[in-house]
Design a protein around this motif. Structure first.
Motif, PDB file in Angstrom:
ATOM      1  N   TYR A 102      37.392  42.950  15.059  1.00  0.00           N
ATOM      2  CA  TYR A 102      37.382  42.257  16.343  1.00  0.00           C
ATOM      3  C   TYR A 102      37.526  40.763  16.098  1.00  0.00           C
ATOM      4  CZ  TYR A 102      35.591  40.392  20.719  1.00  0.00           C
ATOM      5  OH  TYR A 102      35.450  39.697  21.884  1.00  0.00           O
ATOM      6  N   HIS A 103      38.499  40.134  16.753  1.00  0.00           N
ATOM      7  CA  HIS A 103      38.735  38.709  16.550  1.00  0.00           C
ATOM      8  C   HIS A 103      37.950  37.896  17.579  1.00  0.00           C
ATOM      9  CE1 HIS A 103      41.786  35.302  15.559  1.00  0.00           C
ATOM     10  NE2 HIS A 103      40.559  35.057  15.141  1.00  0.00           N
ATOM     11  N   GLY A 104      36.630  37.844  17.423  1.00  0.00           N
ATOM     12  CA  GLY A 104      35.756  37.137  18.348  1.00  0.00           C
ATOM     13  C   GLY A 104      35.908  35.632  18.303  1.00  0.00           C
TER      14      GLY A 104
ATOM     15  N   PRO B  55      45.785  38.484   9.143  1.00  0.00           N
ATOM     16  CA  PRO B  55      46.931  38.050   9.960  1.00  0.00           C
ATOM     17  C   PRO B  55      46.865  38.633  11.371  1.00  0.00           C
ATOM     18  CG  PRO B  55      47.629  39.802   8.508  1.00  0.00           C
ATOM     19  CD  PRO B  55      46.161  39.537   8.205  1.00  0.00           C
ATOM     20  N   CYS B  56      46.222  37.911  12.270  1.00  0.00           N
ATOM     21  CA  CYS B  56      46.140  38.366  13.665  1.00  0.00           C
ATOM     22  C   CYS B  56      47.546  38.306  14.282  1.00  0.00           C
ATOM     23  CB  CYS B  56      45.174  37.477  14.445  1.00  0.00           C
ATOM     24  SG  CYS B  56      45.082  37.897  16.196  1.00  0.00           S
ATOM     25  N   PRO B  57      47.987  39.361  14.980  1.00  0.00           N
ATOM     26  CA  PRO B  57      49.332  39.344  15.589  1.00  0.00           C
ATOM     27  C   PRO B  57      49.500  38.247  16.638  1.00  0.00           C
ATOM     28  CG  PRO B  57      48.433  41.561  15.573  1.00  0.00           C
ATOM     29  CD  PRO B  57      47.330  40.638  15.150  1.00  0.00           C
TER      30      PRO B  57
ATOM     31  N   GLY C 171      38.709  34.073  18.040  1.00  0.00           N
ATOM     32  CA  GLY C 171      40.081  33.736  18.417  1.00  0.00           C
ATOM     33  C   GLY C 171      40.467  34.406  19.721  1.00  0.00           C
ATOM     34  N   CYS C 172      41.417  35.303  19.659  1.00  0.00           N
ATOM     35  CA  CYS C 172      41.980  35.917  20.867  1.00  0.00           C
ATOM     36  C   CYS C 172      41.118  37.030  21.448  1.00  0.00           C
ATOM     37  CB  CYS C 172      43.370  36.459  20.561  1.00  0.00           C
ATOM     38  SG  CYS C 172      43.376  37.797  19.345  1.00  0.00           S
ATOM     39  N   ARG C 173      40.026  37.381  20.752  1.00  0.00           N
ATOM     40  CA  ARG C 173      39.134  38.460  21.179  1.00  0.00           C
ATOM     41  C   ARG C 173      39.844  39.808  21.229  1.00  0.00           C
ATOM     42  NH1 ARG C 173      35.244  35.591  25.669  1.00  0.00           N
ATOM     43  NH2 ARG C 173      34.657  33.877  24.326  1.00  0.00           N
TER      44      ARG C 173
HETATM   45 ZN   LIG Z   1      43.565  36.687  17.256  1.00  0.00          ZN
END
Ligand SMILES: [Zn+2]
Length: 98
Positions: free
Chosen positions: A57-59, A4-6, A61-63
């Motif tokens: 690290y959300h590479g 779950p990315c914020p 998506g939002c990085r």
């Molecule tokens: Zn993200």
């Protein structure tokens, strides 16, 4: 596994890169035991069974860099927040895609 990315919401784990243990802290280079402390910091890790704080690290998506709380036995994720901002947490339930 979904993380779950914020910022992006729940996303597949393939969009993320695991970057390791989020609980280690960089030792003081001026300390008398700095060489041993840096050896432990760079090479020695615990292998906990249960909830654990990890860096991801959300590479894809939002990085953003995230601190994710994941149970190492079940892979259940109970929390995620930006590593730079410990006050922002992701919701524990999935967002409605509509
Ligand atoms: Zn993200």
């Amino acid at each position: 596994m979904r993380i779950p990315c914020p910022y992006c919401g729940p996303r597949d784990a393939h969009e993320f890169t695991y970057l390791g243990d989020a609980t280690v802290t960089r030792p003081d280079p001026a300390a008398p035991d700095a060489a041993a402390a840096f050896h432990a910091y760079a090479h020695l890790r615990d292998n906990p069974a249960g909830p654990h704080e990890e860096l991801w690290y959300h590479g894809g998506g939002c990085r953003g860099w995230l601190r994710v709380t994941r149970d190492t036995l079940t892979h259940a994720i109970t929390g995620a927040r930006f590593a730079a901002d410990s006050s922002v947490s992701a919701p524990s339930v999935a967002k409605d895609p509509s």
